[in-house]
Design a protein around this motif. Structure first.
Motif, mmCIF file in Angstrom:
data_model
loop_
_atom_site.group_PDB
_atom_site.id
_atom_site.type_symbol
_atom_site.label_atom_id
_atom_site.label_comp_id
_atom_site.label_asym_id
_atom_site.label_seq_id
_atom_site.Cartn_x
_atom_site.Cartn_y
_atom_site.Cartn_z
ATOM 1 N N ASP A 82 91.801 126.241 -35.027
ATOM 2 C CA ASP A 82 92.098 124.541 -35.701
ATOM 3 C C ASP A 82 91.363 124.240 -34.750
ATOM 4 O OD1 ASP A 82 93.945 124.712 -37.589
ATOM 5 O OD2 ASP A 82 95.838 124.142 -36.674
ATOM 6 N N GLU A 83 90.057 123.253 -34.951
ATOM 7 C CA GLU A 83 89.212 122.970 -33.970
ATOM 8 C C GLU A 83 89.136 120.930 -33.936
ATOM 9 O OE1 GLU A 83 84.836 123.278 -34.607
ATOM 10 O OE2 GLU A 83 84.482 120.989 -34.973
ATOM 11 N N ILE A 84 89.418 120.856 -32.739
ATOM 12 C CA ILE A 84 89.673 119.385 -32.528
ATOM 13 C C ILE A 84 88.498 118.684 -31.787
ATOM 14 C CG2 ILE A 84 91.028 117.653 -31.416
ATOM 15 C CD1 ILE A 84 92.315 120.867 -31.741
ATOM 16 N N GLN A 85 87.791 117.539 -32.813
ATOM 17 C CA GLN A 85 86.540 117.087 -32.343
ATOM 18 C C GLN A 85 86.973 115.986 -31.476
ATOM 19 O OE1 GLN A 85 84.228 117.257 -36.040
ATOM 20 N NE2 GLN A 85 83.765 119.046 -36.044
ATOM 21 N N ALA A 86 86.068 115.254 -30.836
ATOM 22 C CA ALA A 86 85.949 114.075 -30.093
ATOM 23 C C ALA A 86 84.362 113.749 -30.078
ATOM 24 C CB ALA A 86 86.498 113.745 -28.811
ATOM 25 N N PRO A 87 84.432 112.143 -30.300
ATOM 26 C CA PRO A 87 83.141 111.702 -29.863
ATOM 27 C C PRO A 87 82.575 111.472 -28.664
ATOM 28 C CG PRO A 87 84.554 109.705 -30.582
ATOM 29 C CD PRO A 87 85.295 111.348 -30.708
ATOM 30 N N LEU A 88 81.283 112.162 -29.191
ATOM 31 C CA LEU A 88 79.685 112.843 -27.615
ATOM 32 C C LEU A 88 80.161 111.677 -26.433
ATOM 33 C CD1 LEU A 88 78.158 114.896 -26.884
ATOM 34 C CD2 LEU A 88 76.307 112.780 -27.312
ATOM 35 N N SER A 89 80.357 112.713 -25.520
ATOM 36 C CA SER A 89 80.470 111.453 -24.122
ATOM 37 C C SER A 89 80.574 112.255 -22.891
ATOM 38 C CB SER A 89 82.134 110.520 -24.276
ATOM 39 O OG SER A 89 83.167 111.233 -24.166
ATOM 40 N N ASP A 90 79.862 111.652 -21.601
ATOM 41 C CA ASP A 90 79.659 112.224 -20.729
ATOM 42 C C ASP A 90 80.667 113.097 -20.272
ATOM 43 O OD1 ASP A 90 77.069 111.578 -20.779
ATOM 44 O OD2 ASP A 90 77.347 109.412 -19.758
ATOM 45 N N THR A 91 82.210 112.389 -20.146
ATOM 46 C CA THR A 91 83.266 112.979 -19.413
ATOM 47 C C THR A 91 84.422 113.249 -20.769
ATOM 48 O OG1 THR A 91 84.843 111.236 -19.548
ATOM 49 C CG2 THR A 91 82.879 111.601 -17.533
ATOM 50 N N LEU A 92 85.117 114.667 -20.289
ATOM 51 C CA LEU A 92 85.789 115.095 -21.044
ATOM 52 C C LEU A 92 87.026 113.656 -21.579
ATOM 53 C CD1 LEU A 92 86.993 117.383 -22.588
ATOM 54 C CD2 LEU A 92 88.759 117.765 -20.866
ATOM 55 N N PRO A 93 87.179 113.375 -23.183
ATOM 56 C CA PRO A 93 87.873 112.664 -23.746
ATOM 57 C C PRO A 93 89.835 113.049 -23.380
ATOM 58 C CG PRO A 93 86.717 113.082 -25.304
ATOM 59 C CD PRO A 93 85.889 114.367 -23.865
ATOM 60 N N ASN A 94 89.901 112.038 -23.211
ATOM 61 C CA ASN A 94 91.596 112.226 -23.030
ATOM 62 C C ASN A 94 92.371 112.605 -23.732
ATOM 63 O OD1 ASN A 94 91.078 110.794 -20.199
ATOM 64 N ND2 ASN A 94 91.498 108.878 -20.978
ATOM 65 N N SER A 95 91.540 112.394 -24.836
ATOM 66 C CA SER A 95 92.875 113.469 -26.169
ATOM 67 C C SER A 95 92.421 115.097 -25.583
ATOM 68 C CB SER A 95 91.323 112.308 -27.077
ATOM 69 O OG SER A 95 90.627 113.098 -27.829
ATOM 70 N N LEU A 96 91.331 115.240 -25.545
ATOM 71 C CA LEU A 96 91.710 116.371 -25.518
ATOM 72 C C LEU A 96 92.147 117.354 -24.330
ATOM 73 C CD1 LEU A 96 87.817 117.293 -26.787
ATOM 74 C CD2 LEU A 96 90.224 116.677 -27.961
ATOM 75 N N ALA A 97 91.799 116.714 -23.297
ATOM 76 C CA ALA A 97 92.610 116.981 -21.584
ATOM 77 C C ALA A 97 93.642 116.841 -22.088
ATOM 78 C CB ALA A 97 92.357 115.636 -20.728
ATOM 79 N N GLY A 98 94.927 115.976 -22.676
ATOM 80 C CA GLY A 98 95.965 116.511 -22.802
ATOM 81 C C GLY A 98 96.014 117.974 -23.570
ATOM 82 N N LEU A 99 95.421 117.782 -24.554
ATOM 83 C CA LEU A 99 95.428 119.213 -25.177
ATOM 84 C C LEU A 99 95.782 120.233 -24.503
ATOM 85 C CD1 LEU A 99 94.551 118.338 -28.513
ATOM 86 C CD2 LEU A 99 96.379 118.364 -28.069
ATOM 87 N N LEU A 100 94.870 120.544 -22.846
ATOM 88 C CA LEU A 100 94.190 121.130 -22.153
ATOM 89 C C LEU A 100 95.491 121.366 -21.092
ATOM 90 C CD1 LEU A 100 90.303 121.762 -21.835
ATOM 91 C CD2 LEU A 100 91.829 122.912 -23.506
ATOM 92 N N ARG A 101 96.467 120.818 -21.295
ATOM 93 C CA ARG A 101 97.320 120.212 -19.312
ATOM 94 C C ARG A 101 98.065 121.302 -19.323
ATOM 95 N NH1 ARG A 101 97.573 115.034 -20.277
ATOM 96 N NH2 ARG A 101 95.341 114.620 -18.842
ATOM 97 N N SER A 102 98.615 121.943 -20.296
ATOM 98 C CA SER A 102 99.776 123.211 -19.688
ATOM 99 C C SER A 102 98.830 123.879 -19.499
ATOM 100 C CB SER A 102 100.350 123.525 -21.266
ATOM 101 O OG SER A 102 99.753 123.559 -22.185
ATOM 102 N N ARG A 103 97.533 124.414 -19.501
ATOM 103 C CA ARG A 103 97.010 125.444 -19.233
ATOM 104 C C ARG A 103 95.864 125.372 -17.536
ATOM 105 N NH1 ARG A 103 97.295 126.155 -24.686
ATOM 106 N NH2 ARG A 103 97.302 128.523 -25.383
#
Length: 508
Positions: A82-103
């Motif tokens: 499953d690939e979750i995509q977010a628009p290009l930005s200089d820093t990691l988008p919060n929408s993806l950061a949350g998905l990684l928080r448990s790890r």
């Protein structure tokens, strides 16, 4: 805003001299449209100890191509992510950061690898011009950014299935590629290959002397606990994405872990595990707030749908919807708030510390066939006492409460048996199956108790609003009859589950 898609692809070894076979000879392919070469520049991020890579997750920031941006990929099965995509930005988008928080928790994500790829793209089309799959020949250059300065280069072929196409099509493409001398890649992803081929050379570890150490009771209990902790961490992003059944499965993992701590307290020091168990109980309760309401809504809606239309008097469905909405707590937003909270993240850190330094007691060194059956049978004895107490009571509220307590004991006995299966084999599997049958009857009974309480409340609200309460009373009576039938069924189910045998001869 992040978008999600299911990626189904296969990778193959190639060289700069590899020639593609005639792919129009693949069944269903009418034409191969050469789309030209695209230059891609991707930087992959991870923790310095590569926590994401250890779980086969990839996080990258890519420029070039039609889908430039941030990409986060979760493994689903072999060749499927499953690939979750977010628009290009200089820093990691919060929408993806949350998905990684448990790890990741509070650990910094850093660039680990940069991949520069020249992608030669071909579209496989059917007779109507519909895209079946995209085949690309990628010339890859990898540069390690942390933990060394190694570089690597290789060429690979990637075939990605188009949306809504049959995965079997990839089998046909593979057969054609194999006939052309192309072989599947040994690496699951570009990142995995880059990390492997750019890693600093390590000294060879000395070989261990002697035979492998015999697994102890502590080894088995810790392996089970590790599985549940891994499940909690892995299900966190699925819960955040609101994937089907994810909340339920995460809740089950917390309950199984807490149950193991309580069952195997002769093996794990309870002064350490009891406080963890309290936090697991809190987490399970938080996860269950809306899940329990969802199950109840579905049960009552089904009961209403099963009634003949002539017996549905008044605005029954609207009344149920009003009652349910009032009880909902904000659902997913509340759950995600819990997962972002300091208490939950502290629990995850505590679980890591538990695995790093497990609080094993002397009994943990005993053989699993000696120590585990005693713990499981102790849970069974507790269940037997509660079942006997419930069956001795007359029908009514006291019996309902007693059966609910027996249900919790049955669930614990079932989990205890499941945890022992790797060590005790078939006897533990049979025991767990029988405990599940008992749990099912008791669980169905408790569901009926909860449904009747809800029906009384809704009926009172309907009466206060001047609505007919006939249908609510009818449903209450049906739930009451269902509970009585389950109470009659319980003695037979319990008889088949009683007198378990958990000891068997060791296998040679």
């Amino acid at each position: 805003m992040a978008d999600s898609k299911r990626e189904i692809e296969r990778k193959y070894e190639a060289t700069v001299d590899t020639r593609l076979p005639d792919l129009t000879r693949v069944a269903g392919v009418a034409a191969v449209d050469h789309r030209g070469v695209t230059e891609l520049d991707a930087v992959y991020y991870d923790t310095e100890d590569h926590r994401l890579a250890a779980d086969a997750l990839t996080l990258r920031r890519r420029t070039g191509g039609a889908d430039a941006g941030w990409h986060l990929k979760f493994p689903v099965a072999s060749g499927i992510r499953d690939e979750i995509q977010a628009p290009l930005s200089d820093t990691l988008p919060n929408s993806l950061a949350g998905l990684l928080r448990s790890r990741v928790r509070e650990t910094e994500l850093v660039p680990v690898v940069r991949l520069l790829s020249s992608r030669d793209v071909h579209h496989l089309l059917d007779a109507d011009g519909t895209l079946l799959a995209e085949l690309s020949v990628d010339e890859v250059r990898a540069e390690r950014l942390t933990g060394g300065s190694g570089t690597a280069a290789w060429t690979e072929i990637e075939v990605e299935l188009a949306d809504d196409q049959d995965p079997a099509f990839l089998d046909a493409v593979e057969r054609r590629l194999r006939k052309g001398g192309v072989r599947p890649s040994a690496s699951s992803s570009k990142l995995a290959r880059a990390l492997d081929e750019t890693a600093p050379k390590r000294e060879q570890r000395p070989k261990r002397d002697g035979k492998p150490r015999t697994r102890t009771a502590g080894d088995h209990v810790l392996a089970y606990a590790r599985d549940q902790i891994t499940a909690i961490v892995a299900l966190d992003p699925a819960v955040r994405r609101d994937l089907p059944d994810s909340v339920h499965q995460m809740r089950v993992a917390t309950r199984r872990l807490r149950s193991a701590f309580r069952t195997y307290r002769k093996i794990l020091d309870r002064t350490v595990t009891d406080p963890i168990g309290d936090e697991l109980q809190w987490l399970a309760a938080e996860l269950g707030v809306d899940r329990d309401q969802e199950v109840l809504d579905e049960r009552l809606s089904t009961r209403i749908a099963d009634l003949p239309r002539t017996l549905v008097l008044g605005p029954v469905r609207s009344r149920l919807r009003i009652w349910s909405t009032a009880r909902r707590s904000g659902s997913r937003r509340r759950t995600v708030g819990v997962l972002d909270g300091k208490r939950y993240l502290a629990l995850l850190d505590t679980l890591d510390a538990f695995l790093a330094d497990p609080p094993l007691l002397p009994a943990a060194d005993r053989g699993p066939r000696d120590a585990l059956p005693n713990a499981v049978l102790k849970d069974y004895a507790r269940l037997a006492t509660r079942i006997g107490h419930a069956l001795d009571l007359p029908a009514g509220q006291s019996r309902d409460v007693a059966m609910h307590e027996a249900r919790k004991a049955a669930k614990r006995a079932r989990y205890a048996g499941e945890a022992a299966i790797p060590a005790l084999d078939r006897p533990a599997e049979k025991f767990a199956k029988r405990m599940k049958a008992v749990q099912t009857v008791l669980g169905d009974h408790q569901d009926s108790v909860v449904a009747r309480e809800a029906l009384r409340t809704v009926a009172a609200q309907a009466h206060a609003a001047g609505e007919s309460t006939f249908t609510w009373g009818l449903l209450y009576g049906r739930e009451e009859a269902a509970a009585a039938a389950l109470e009659r069924e319980l003695p037979g189910v319990w008889e088949r589950a009683s007198r378990p045998r958990l000891r068997s001869e060791p296998t040679s």
